[in-house]
Design a protein around this motif. Structure first.
Motif, short mmCIF file in Angstrom:
data_model
loop_
_atom_site.label_atom_id
_atom_site.label_comp_id
_atom_site.label_asym_id
_atom_site.label_seq_id
_atom_site.Cartn_x
_atom_site.Cartn_y
_atom_site.Cartn_z
N PHE A 1 13.26 -12.29 -9.49
CA PHE A 1 13.24 -12.05 -8.07
C PHE A 1 12.56 -10.61 -7.83
N GLY A 2 12.09 -10.56 -6.80
CA GLY A 2 11.77 -9.13 -6.15
C GLY A 2 11.88 -9.23 -4.58
N HIS A 3 12.59 -8.47 -4.17
CA HIS A 3 12.84 -8.61 -2.72
C HIS A 3 12.20 -7.23 -2.00
N MET A 4 11.19 -7.54 -1.41
CA MET A 4 10.47 -6.28 -0.80
C MET A 4 11.04 -5.86 0.50
N LEU B 1 1.91 -1.56 3.13
CA LEU B 1 3.31 -1.77 3.74
C LEU B 1 4.07 -1.81 2.59
N GLY B 2 4.57 -0.88 2.03
CA GLY B 2 5.70 -1.17 1.05
C GLY B 2 5.31 -0.95 -0.37
N TRP B 3 4.03 -0.77 -0.66
CA TRP B 3 3.06 -0.49 -1.93
C TRP B 3 2.15 0.61 -1.96
N SER B 4 2.42 1.47 -2.89
CA SER B 4 1.56 2.65 -2.89
C SER B 4 0.65 2.77 -3.94
N TYR C 1 -9.35 0.75 -0.12
CA TYR C 1 -9.73 0.07 -1.44
C TYR C 1 -10.20 -1.18 -1.08
N SER C 2 -11.16 -1.77 -1.69
CA SER C 2 -11.43 -3.58 -1.64
C SER C 2 -10.40 -3.98 -2.14
N GLU C 3 -10.44 -5.38 -2.09
CA GLU C 3 -9.52 -6.31 -2.49
C GLU C 3 -9.34 -6.32 -4.08
N LYS C 4 -10.87 -6.33 -4.56
CA LYS C 4 -11.21 -6.50 -6.22
C LYS C 4 -10.32 -5.03 -6.65
N GLN C 5 -10.24 -4.19 -6.10
CA GLN C 5 -9.82 -2.73 -6.61
C GLN C 5 -8.19 -2.86 -6.54
N PHE C 6 -7.54 -3.59 -5.22
CA PHE C 6 -6.34 -3.80 -5.41
C PHE C 6 -5.78 -4.63 -6.64
N ILE C 7 -6.51 -5.77 -6.83
CA ILE C 7 -6.21 -6.66 -7.70
C ILE C 7 -6.23 -6.00 -9.11
N LYS C 8 -7.33 -4.94 -9.39
CA LYS C 8 -7.26 -4.42 -10.57
C LYS C 8 -5.96 -3.29 -11.01
N MET C 9 -5.83 -2.88 -9.77
CA MET C 9 -4.69 -1.73 -9.97
C MET C 9 -3.43 -2.01 -9.66
N TYR C 10 -3.07 -3.55 -9.22
CA TYR C 10 -1.74 -3.84 -8.79
C TYR C 10 -0.77 -3.45 -9.72
N ASP C 11 0.18 -2.99 -9.35
CA ASP C 11 1.54 -2.74 -10.20
C ASP C 11 2.92 -3.15 -9.44
N GLU C 12 3.56 -4.18 -9.73
CA GLU C 12 4.85 -4.35 -8.86
C GLU C 12 5.89 -3.33 -9.14
N LYS C 13 5.88 -2.42 -10.13
CA LYS C 13 6.49 -1.33 -10.34
C LYS C 13 6.55 -0.20 -9.11
N ARG C 14 5.24 -0.46 -8.33
CA ARG C 14 4.97 0.58 -7.47
C ARG C 14 5.50 -0.05 -6.00
N LEU C 15 6.05 -1.18 -5.95
CA LEU C 15 6.76 -1.70 -4.69
C LEU C 15 7.87 -0.57 -4.16
N SER C 16 8.02 -0.48 -2.91
CA SER C 16 8.75 0.63 -2.56
C SER C 16 10.13 -0.07 -2.13
N ALA D 1 2.57 -12.58 6.10
CA ALA D 1 1.10 -12.16 5.48
C ALA D 1 1.48 -11.25 4.12
N ARG D 2 2.10 -10.20 4.34
CA ARG D 2 2.52 -9.40 3.23
C ARG D 2 3.10 -10.12 2.00
N THR D 3 3.99 -10.80 2.29
CA THR D 3 4.79 -11.60 1.25
C THR D 3 3.71 -12.67 0.38
N ALA D 4 2.46 -13.30 1.29
CA ALA D 4 1.56 -13.88 0.51
C ALA D 4 0.59 -13.02 -0.06
N ILE D 5 0.23 -11.76 0.22
CA ILE D 5 -0.57 -10.90 -0.43
C ILE D 5 0.09 -10.15 -1.85
N PHE D 6 1.22 -9.99 -1.60
CA PHE D 6 1.73 -9.29 -2.91
C PHE D 6 2.04 -10.39 -3.92
#
Length: 497
Positions: free
Chosen positions: A245-248, A291-294, A302-317, A23-28
């Motif tokens: 590629f990005g391996h979480m 889980l692995g993103w901050s 946060y709501s889903e819309k807020q996550f979409i707006k602020m998502y940044d793959e560089k913040r994956l841990s 589910a985390r893979t799908a969400i990211f």
């Protein structure tokens, strides 16, 4: 980033229910696509027919939708790059396999499973890392053909192996891990790309599908890192450009500090389990994203819309993500407190019915009573199934008072309070929490007993518990008849002692 070219996918196998990690893979991937206004695709990787389970695909898709995820292309919605099940894409694999065979980049291998296992055992005995050894080493093309003909004559079914280039480095700039490099001599030798049943293996099919579906970025679990050099070899063999590629990071248990294992039954790991317990989908989505993103800042809700707006793959841990069930309960409790009352009531009602505490089709009066009950416990519940345990006093007849509770009543004032309270309760014209509170205060005024010595005997006698929600509300929900019955039973017990 060129938005029109961003295409990411989640590619589950229908071998079981939707796991937290999947589910985390799908969400990211979903957040990445939605943030950059790209496309999010679902592709079902179902070539491992022996492990596929009935309704496995349906479970994956249903639970993704429940989490609030939608997709632009997939087996249920179609799209320009279908089919979206690998089992239906064999016609796209066969000519590519033949091309590799024709170019000498792949070959038929007839070693049996017994021969391969004996080979590995012998290598272990020599202290060598087990690997496949080329079975046609030193043979001329004629000798190789003769060996293959002899194997066919024995009725052996071959696999097709990919020829791994020798002494080459395969590297990529991982979107999560940074620069990663592999020596081709360390991956275990020529690997299988077509199984004995004619179906392609994961490492081949995934490359063919990702290329043919124009996938631009791939976010997946850390356990796929070792697959990546093999896949890069196949991209290279066809002259195709590989996606990014990005391996979480791994997900580890907060209790053990070890990788979350599907075999560890002490941790609920499947989305359906949380659905069945009455968790809220938005809360679970929120928890999984963390889980692995901050996010930037200290907030965690946060709501889903807020996550979409602020998502940044560089913040994956890069560090392992800790699965902390207590944190999940805290997040869900926040959502329970803030959610629409009807949503909470509906989910909690389902739990009460499932436990047999309410009938399957409760009438309006029962539903209204249950609504009041749920409201009493709403702020305490981390998930809806807890209502059955928290509110057990309303569904089961209590045993005799004992232990610490009985000791609390072992004084001269408790019987006085209980007798006065019971007498007034019988005479109440309107039995609700306001009138009950007024009655308790009248008992205080007339007996001169107050504080703990007033409230605790009433609570223990009526509920047989020493703590709980507001007492007047609890007594109203228990009802006049049962409340008086419990008080009379407690007084009889005290008299007998």
């Amino acid at each position: 980033m060129a938005n029109d070219k961003i295409r990411v996918r989640y590619a589950p196998s229908p071998t079981g229910h939707l796991h937290i990690g999947n589910a985390r893979t799908a969400i990211f991937n979903y957040l990445f696509a939605r943030h950059y206004k790209g496309k999010f695709i679902i592709r079902i990787e179902d070539t491992d027919t022996k492990r596929n389970v009935q309704d496995g695909e349906k479970s994956q898709l249903d639970n993704l939708k429940w989490l609030g995820i939608d997709w632009d292309e997939g087996p249920d919605v179609g799209g320009d790059y279908g089919p979206y099940r690998q089992s239906e894409r064999k016609a796209t694999y066969d000519p590519l396999i033949q091309q590799l065979l024709d170019e000498g980049k792949a070959y038929y291998s007839y070693k049996t499973e017994e021969e391969l296992e004996a080979e590995r055992e012998e290598q272990r005995a020599r202290g060598v890392m087990p690997h496949y050894e080329y079975e046609y080493a030193g043979m001329t093309p004629e000798e190789q053909q003769a060996a293959m003909d002899a194997a066919e004559a024995k009725g052996l079914k071959p696999v097709i192996r990919f020829r791994v280039p020798k002494h080459q480095t395969y590297e990529w700039d991982d979107m999560v891990k940074g620069h990663v490099s592999f020596d081709s001599d360390t991956i275990g030798g020529d690997f299988v790309i077509v199984k004995r049943d004619g179906m392609p293996t994961y490492n081949f099919a995934v490359v063919a599908d990702d290329h043919n579906m124009a996938i631009s970025h791939i976010f997946r679990g850390d356990d796929h890192v070792a697959n990546t050099p093999k896949q890069l070899m196949i991209y290279e063999a066809f002259g195709w450009e590989a996606p990014k590629f990005g391996h979480m990071s791994l997900i580890i248990s907060a209790d053990t500090g070890k990788k979350l294992s599907k075999r560890d039954e002490t941790v609920l790991q499947f989305i359906e389990q949380y659905r069945n317990l009455g968790y809220l989908p938005d809360a679970l989505f929120n928890f999984i994203v963390l889980l692995g993103w901050s996010p930037v800042g200290e907030d965690e809700i946060y709501s889903e819309k807020q996550f979409i707006k602020m998502y940044d793959e560089k913040r994956l841990s890069k560090s392992p993500a800790t699965f902390d069930n207590k944190k999940l309960e805290w997040i869900n409790n926040r959502y329970v407190k803030d959610s629409d009352e009807d949503v909470v009531v509906d989910l909690a009602l389902q739990q009460l019915i499932k436990a047999g505490n309410l009938p399957d089709n409760p009438d309006a009066k029962t539903i209204e009573w249950a609504r009041k009950l749920i409201d009493v416990y709403r702020r305490q519940m981390s998930y809806m199934a807890q209502i059955n345990e928290m509110a057990a006093v309303f569904f089961t007849e209590p045993d005799q008072v004992d232990g610490e509770a009985l000791a609390e009543l072992n004084n001269d004032t408790a019987p006085v309070v209980l007798r006065e309270f019971a007498a007034k309760l019988r005479e109440l014209p309107l039995f609700d929490k306001v009138a009950i509170l007024r009655t308790i205060k009248e008992v205080q005024k007339e007996t001169g007993i107050k504080g703990r010595k007033l409230w605790m005997p009433i609570r223990i006698a009526v509920t047989h518990e020493m703590e709980g929600p507001e007492l007047p509300e609890s007594i109203e929900l228990i009802g006049r008849e049962k409340a008086l019955q419990h008080v009379d039973q407690t007084l009889a017990q005290l008299d007998a002692n």
